[in-house]
Scaffold this motif. Structure first.
Motif, PDB file in Angstrom:
ATOM      1  N   LYS A 307       4.931   2.686  10.129  1.00 46.73           N
ATOM      2  CA  LYS A 307       4.166   2.718   8.867  1.00 46.73           C
ATOM      3  C   LYS A 307       4.292   1.427   8.066  1.00 46.73           C
ATOM      4  O   LYS A 307       3.484   1.186   7.189  1.00 46.73           O
ATOM      5  CB  LYS A 307       4.648   3.890   8.021  1.00 46.73           C
ATOM      6  CG  LYS A 307       4.310   5.234   8.627  1.00 46.73           C
ATOM      7  CD  LYS A 307       4.747   6.341   7.691  1.00 46.73           C
ATOM      8  CE  LYS A 307       4.651   7.685   8.372  1.00 46.73           C
ATOM      9  NZ  LYS A 307       5.556   8.662   7.788  1.00 46.73           N
ATOM     10  N   TYR A 308       5.350   0.655   8.321  1.00 45.85           N
ATOM     11  CA  TYR A 308       5.490  -0.567   7.503  1.00 45.85           C
ATOM     12  C   TYR A 308       5.490  -1.865   8.316  1.00 45.85           C
ATOM     13  O   TYR A 308       5.386  -2.944   7.748  1.00 45.85           O
ATOM     14  CB  TYR A 308       6.726  -0.496   6.596  1.00 45.85           C
ATOM     15  CG  TYR A 308       8.059  -0.333   7.304  1.00 45.85           C
ATOM     16  CD1 TYR A 308       8.692  -1.415   7.919  1.00 45.85           C
ATOM     17  CD2 TYR A 308       8.691   0.911   7.350  1.00 45.85           C
ATOM     18  CE1 TYR A 308       9.918  -1.261   8.552  1.00 45.85           C
ATOM     19  CE2 TYR A 308       9.911   1.067   7.982  1.00 45.85           C
ATOM     20  CZ  TYR A 308      10.523  -0.018   8.572  1.00 45.85           C
ATOM     21  OH  TYR A 308      11.727   0.135   9.205  1.00 45.85           O
ATOM     22  N   GLY A 309       5.614  -1.767   9.637  1.00 48.04           N
ATOM     23  CA  GLY A 309       5.644  -3.007  10.440  1.00 48.04           C
ATOM     24  C   GLY A 309       4.300  -3.733  10.415  1.00 48.04           C
ATOM     25  O   GLY A 309       3.244  -3.098  10.269  1.00 48.04           O
ATOM     26  N   GLU A 310       4.376  -5.049  10.537  1.00 42.16           N
ATOM     27  CA  GLU A 310       3.123  -5.835  10.619  1.00 42.16           C
ATOM     28  C   GLU A 310       2.945  -6.403  12.030  1.00 42.16           C
ATOM     29  O   GLU A 310       1.834  -6.634  12.476  1.00 42.16           O
ATOM     30  CB  GLU A 310       3.170  -6.978   9.608  1.00 42.16           C
ATOM     31  CG  GLU A 310       3.193  -6.487   8.168  1.00 42.16           C
ATOM     32  CD  GLU A 310       3.482  -7.609   7.200  1.00 42.16           C
ATOM     33  OE1 GLU A 310       2.592  -7.968   6.425  1.00 42.16           O
ATOM     34  OE2 GLU A 310       4.611  -8.145   7.212  1.00 42.16           O
ATOM     35  N   LEU A 311       4.067  -6.646  12.695  1.00 44.05           N
ATOM     36  CA  LEU A 311       4.041  -7.146  14.079  1.00 44.05           C
ATOM     37  C   LEU A 311       5.064  -6.335  14.876  1.00 44.05           C
ATOM     38  O   LEU A 311       6.225  -6.210  14.457  1.00 44.05           O
ATOM     39  CB  LEU A 311       4.411  -8.643  14.093  1.00 44.05           C
ATOM     40  CG  LEU A 311       4.726  -9.274  15.448  1.00 44.05           C
ATOM     41  CD1 LEU A 311       3.499  -9.246  16.375  1.00 44.05           C
ATOM     42  CD2 LEU A 311       5.185 -10.729  15.263  1.00 44.05           C
ATOM     43  N   PHE A 312       4.626  -5.773  15.990  1.00 43.23           N
ATOM     44  CA  PHE A 312       5.498  -4.931  16.827  1.00 43.23           C
ATOM     45  C   PHE A 312       5.672  -5.593  18.193  1.00 43.23           C
ATOM     46  O   PHE A 312       4.684  -6.021  18.789  1.00 43.23           O
ATOM     47  CB  PHE A 312       4.877  -3.547  17.021  1.00 43.23           C
ATOM     48  CG  PHE A 312       4.750  -2.765  15.737  1.00 43.23           C
ATOM     49  CD1 PHE A 312       5.688  -1.811  15.388  1.00 43.23           C
ATOM     50  CD2 PHE A 312       3.684  -3.016  14.865  1.00 43.23           C
ATOM     51  CE1 PHE A 312       5.574  -1.106  14.195  1.00 43.23           C
ATOM     52  CE2 PHE A 312       3.564  -2.317  13.677  1.00 43.23           C
ATOM     53  CZ  PHE A 312       4.505  -1.364  13.335  1.00 43.23           C
ATOM     54  N   VAL A 313       6.910  -5.641  18.674  1.00 42.52           N
ATOM     55  CA  VAL A 313       7.159  -6.201  20.010  1.00 42.52           C
ATOM     56  C   VAL A 313       8.047  -5.229  20.783  1.00 42.52           C
ATOM     57  O   VAL A 313       9.118  -4.839  20.292  1.00 42.52           O
ATOM     58  CB  VAL A 313       7.875  -7.576  19.943  1.00 42.52           C
ATOM     59  CG1 VAL A 313       7.915  -8.218  21.323  1.00 42.52           C
ATOM     60  CG2 VAL A 313       7.201  -8.508  18.952  1.00 42.52           C
ATOM     61  N   THR A 314       7.608  -4.845  21.990  1.00 40.83           N
ATOM     62  CA  THR A 314       8.438  -3.954  22.808  1.00 40.83           C
ATOM     63  C   THR A 314       9.156  -4.766  23.892  1.00 40.83           C
ATOM     64  O   THR A 314       8.569  -5.683  24.478  1.00 40.83           O
ATOM     65  CB  THR A 314       7.572  -2.869  23.487  1.00 40.83           C
ATOM     66  OG1 THR A 314       6.482  -3.516  24.173  1.00 40.83           O
ATOM     67  CG2 THR A 314       7.012  -1.898  22.487  1.00 40.83           C
TER      68      THR A 314
END
Ligand code: ADE
Length: 464
Positions: A307-314
């Motif tokens: 809900k608050y992340g702007e960039l996600f990396v797995t």
């Protein structure tokens, strides 16, 4: 397919596309690459990478003198990059006939593939952007050469060997010793396979646990001089490189969510912080989650971080770490990238189905329009962003990873008949040697123990 009709002659070649595809057999061997005219560009890239790989260069020099692989065929399924080219050349210098295919359809550097074929006599079956059918046909093409040693990045060769071929294990008495001999066909003895990456090692250990593994395997990833450097510093830097090339966003002040706090995840999280990002770590392992907390990161659940992340990396080696539900929870404008080996770490296919529309904005940057009007951005179709949108890890770090790969191949030759069908680590002595050589090449001096200290450390009587 059974082992008797498994031959390269039977393999169907890629259908003609719009692009020029070079394939066939030249005086230097079979190949299927995009365009041999790219060779001079590739050669320069290979040479530049080679200059940053002093440890591999030294090992290559030894191979050239001693020819430990004379008469052997080595098949590799690795990212076709300028660094991999240097590894292939080292094995070739050691007397091996070498065949290479890609370990990801989007990571191949076509110029490098062309140069390997045209300039170095190494057979490559890899075309950037090849479809899944071609990808697997290229794997078959390498196996059709009956390699005695294979190298994987993601375990696709080993998995194909187990799915399509029959391995016969026999105990042969020789010089008073009982040898374990692995035969795929009468004239095809298999010595072993080495694995480059965490995801591949997870697959192989699952096979071992299930009793399905029928050949000796070395988990190169488990060597300290591999994962402590390649996974941490290499993935950390190259993931950021890929994200920036695809988006040109500012990382300073960005709310970045890193899923996974293994060696790759902690590399990414650390480098992101170094660029001024506010980093949240998502973990399932309590020890790793605790480490992330004490390393100063916010640790949260993906359901909330979405809900608050702007960039996600797995970077987990697992699947569906960011489910479609959590992709839907993201704010409009969120960017999602994967740095793990397979494109299953977030639900890209689910997003494709769910989205109302999609368009490519830049190379490797795709916009998805959701039914509620939100826009979510995905990099490199969810494939490993550091190799798809950038060039993978820098050569300095691949130097150590591929020194370990080269020495793993030597390990199989030297230990013929002695290895069981299990997942091994390389001996500690190889790690120490690689580290010493790297430090020497970097002109870093370090201390050694005095005799007094060595005695002290090996005695238990001395206390105070
Ligand atoms: N894996 C990550 N980076 C790589 C590179 N530069 N070459 C080959 N494999 C890689």
């Amino acid at each position: 397919m059974n082992s008797t009709n498994f031959d390269v002659k039977d393999l169907k070649l890629a259908p003609e596309g719009k692009k020029k595809i070079e394939r066939g057999s030249n005086s230097k061997g079979n190949h299927d690459v995009k365009d041999l005219d790219l060779a001079s560009e590739g050669r320069k890239k290979i040479e530049w990478a080679g200059q940053q790989m002093p440890v591999l260069r030294l090992i290559s020099g030894e191979f050239k003198k001693k020819k430990p692989f004379a008469g052997l065929t080595i098949g590799a399924c690795l990212h076709v990059t300028s660094e991999t080219a240097n590894l292939m050349m080292a094995l070739h210098a050691g007397g091996a006939e070498v065949y290479l295919c890609a370990s990801n359809p989007l990571s191949t550097q076509d110029s490098v593939a062309a140069s390997l074929v045209a300039d170095f006599g190494i057979s490559v079956f890899a075309v950037h952007g090849e479809d899944n059918k071609t990808y697997y046909r290229h794997i078959d093409a390498v196996l059709a050469k009956k390699p005695q040693i294979t190298m994987d990045d993601g375990a696709d060769l080993v998995s194909t060997i187990h799915k399509k071929l029959k391995i016969q294990i026999s105990n042969v008495k020789s010089g008073g010793k009982l040898l374990n001999i692995y035969n795929i066909m009468k004239d095809w003895e298999f010595l072993g396979s080495s694995e480059e990456t965490t995801t591949g090692v997870i697959r192989l250990k699952a096979m071992e646990k299930d009793g399905a593994l029928q050949i000796p395997v070395v988990a190169v990833n488990d060597s300290d001089t591999k994962h402590l450097f390649d996974n941490r510093y290499g993935t950390g830097q190259s993931t950021i490189d890929g994200i920036l090339r695809a988006t040109n966003i500012l990382l300073a002040g960005k709310r970045v969510v890193v899923c996974g706090y293994g060696w790759c995840g902690r590399g990414i999280a650390g480098k992101m912080r170094g660029m001024g990002a506010m980093v949240t770590v998502v973990e399932v392992d309590p020890v790793k989650a605790l480490e992330a907390v004490m390393d100063g990161f916010l640790v949260d659940r993906i359901g909330k971080a979405a809900k608050y992340g702007e960039l996600f990396v797995t970077a987990t080696g697992d699947k569906n770490v960011i489910s479609l539900e959590n992709l839907k929870r993201m704010n409009g404008g969120a960017i999602v990238a994967n740095s793990g080996h397979f494109n299953v770490e977030f639900d890209y296919d689910g997003l494709v189905k769910f989205a109302k529309g999609r368009k490519i904005l830049r190379n490797n940057l795709e916009e998805f329009l959701l039914p509620d009007g939100k826009k979510i951005y995905v990099l490199g179709e969810g494939r490993l962003v550091n190799l798809v949108a950038a060039e993978g890890h820098p050569a300095e770090v691949m130097d150590m990873s591929f020194a370990n790969q080269a020495l793993a191949a030597l390990h199989f030759v030297r230990n013929r008949g002695k290895l069981k069908a299990k997942v091994y680590r390389l001996p500690k002595s190889i790690d120490t040697r690689v580290a010493r050589l790297k430090l020497k090449a970097m002109k870093v001096r370090f201390d050694s123990l005095t005799l007094e200290q060595r005695k002290y450390l090996s005695s238990w009587q001395e206390g105070t």
